[in-house]
Every structure is written in structure tokens, then in C-alpha cells.
Scaffold this active site. Sequence first.
Site, PDB file in Angstrom:
ATOM      1  N   GLU A 140       0.824  -1.204   0.000  1.00 23.62           N
ATOM      2  CA  GLU A 140       0.000   0.000   0.000  1.00 23.62           C
ATOM      3  C   GLU A 140       0.863   1.262   0.000  1.00 23.62           C
ATOM      4  O   GLU A 140       0.404   2.331   0.374  1.00 23.62           O
ATOM      5  CB  GLU A 140      -0.911   0.001   1.219  1.00 23.62           C
ATOM      6  CG  GLU A 140      -1.850  -1.211   1.265  1.00 23.62           C
ATOM      7  CD  GLU A 140      -2.645  -1.281   2.539  1.00 23.62           C
ATOM      8  OE1 GLU A 140      -2.420  -0.413   3.415  1.00 23.62           O
ATOM      9  OE2 GLU A 140      -3.482  -2.180   2.662  1.00 23.62           O
ATOM     10  N   ALA A 141       2.105   1.133  -0.395  1.00 22.69           N
ATOM     11  CA  ALA A 141       3.030   2.264  -0.368  1.00 22.69           C
ATOM     12  C   ALA A 141       2.609   3.325  -1.369  1.00 22.69           C
ATOM     13  O   ALA A 141       2.123   3.023  -2.458  1.00 22.69           O
ATOM     14  CB  ALA A 141       4.447   1.800  -0.682  1.00 22.69           C
TER      15      ALA A 141
END
Length: 283
Positions: A140-141
Site C-alpha cells: 500500500e506504499a
Amino acid sequence: MASNHAQSIPLLLLSILAFSFFTIPSDAVSVAIGVVNEGLFTYVLSVAVTGPASNVQTPVLNLASRRDSASSCSGVFPDIQACQSQGVKVFLSLKGSFSLPSPLDAQQVSEYLWNNFLGGQSITRPFGDFVFDGINFDIEAESGQFWADLARSLKARSSQKKLYLSAEVPCIFPDAHLGSAIEAGLFDYIWVRFYNNRQCEYRENADTLLASWNQWTQVNSSRILLGLPAAPGAALSGYIPPEVLTSTVLPLIKTSPKYGGVMLWDTFYDQQNGYSAAIKNSV
């Protein structure tokens, strides 16, 4: 713990409820009912990392979103070992919002994962000689584009025993974080979450879901799995009643040669709702 459940394994074949072997907190494990001949995959532990990977010295094992010391793994080890001994593939899920700002960072993370959880050697291995079957990317960066470098590095380290790589992605196509790695064909399995994303999940009918599913089946991966919540409370949206799934959705998506099965989130809700039991004969 594990020995009490191991006798039910022969019921496996192509569909298995791997969660029945685990007593770890509910939201640490996803259920997958697979149709491939390699059995079922389940995620057991997460390596939670925050900040740039270059600043991370020791990623933290995270059971059910709680940061625990490596010593807490001792209670989980017999269960995952029992699963693997019966042919169930056990994946380590790489989660978090950390970034890989350079190929060097990707190489460093690969080395850490290999030496501590896969086929390498380290005095800090939480599970000793136990070797996970694969690594799941649940990323989810907001920054860092070198996930393909990490996947390639892990693949390159796998020689004597096949290392499986999977990607867990939202149904919005293409994926904003793992797109380049997916395009490169680095993932054996892609678990597409058709929930918490109203623009591509099941609503009044299967039209939007099917449109997204058809896009995902065009990517360079051998198997695509349909990810669903196991109960209405397991996600904000996207729940499909089992009778609707088996009568309306599965007949449509199973026509794809890349159809690999169904992934459910999570084990607690599945046990409460009996979702996997209701669909397994149709998967």
C-alpha cells in the site's frame, strides 16, 4: 494444537479449509479455496515495515496487526508446520506502507527475507529451519517503484525449491503499486480483492465485477483468484451471498482458463458465517 487437526487433511484434494489448522488471531489469515493441483495457499504471518526500506534494520513480525516479538512465533510454528507437511502451501505476507526507493533497497529486503524466512541462513530466523513456500505482496506504499526488483531478486534466489510469489491487489485495474511487477509476469498468483472498491465489485448485478475480472485475466499470471469478504461485517462493501456467488458469479468467471479459485477475508468471519462450506463444492 496441530496434531489435533492434522487427521482432517486427507479431505483436501482441490479444496481445503486451511484456517482450521490455525489458532492465531482471526485477521492474520485469509482462506483460499483453490482449483489448481498445488493445493491451497494461506497467509500466516505478516512482515510489517514502515518508512523507507533503507532505514529498516529488522522488519517486525506482525500477528493480526499487533507488533509482537519474534518469540511469539513459537506458538504458531507447530500449526503452520502441520499444514505444510500435508501439502498446504504456506505464504509469508509482506504488508505495510514502506517504500523501495532504489534497486539497492529491494536487494536488501530480498536478502533479509531469504535469510530469515526462506532458503538462506541467519541466527535470527524466527522459525528456525522452517521454509515458507512463498511470499505474498500486499503493498500500500505511496512511493517506491522497485517491487519488480524485489520480486526478481527473490525469484533468482530460488533454485532447489520453487518459491511462489503472489500479489494481493484491489480490483481497480491496473494496480497502482505492483503494476510493473505484474506486467513483467513475476507473480504466480494474483488475489484480486473485489471488496471495499465499489467501482469494480458486485453490486446489484455482476456487470462491474465481470468487467474488472476480464481485465485482470489478461495480465501475465497463471492464476487469478476472486477475493471476497466472508461475511457482511468483514468488509465495508462487496459481500456476495453464497447462493448468488454459486449461481450467478462463479459460472461466469470460471470460463477463464486463468481462474484459480476464491480467496476469503477472513477466517473469523468465515467460521462464523460458514461461507467456504457453502461454496466449496462450486469452486
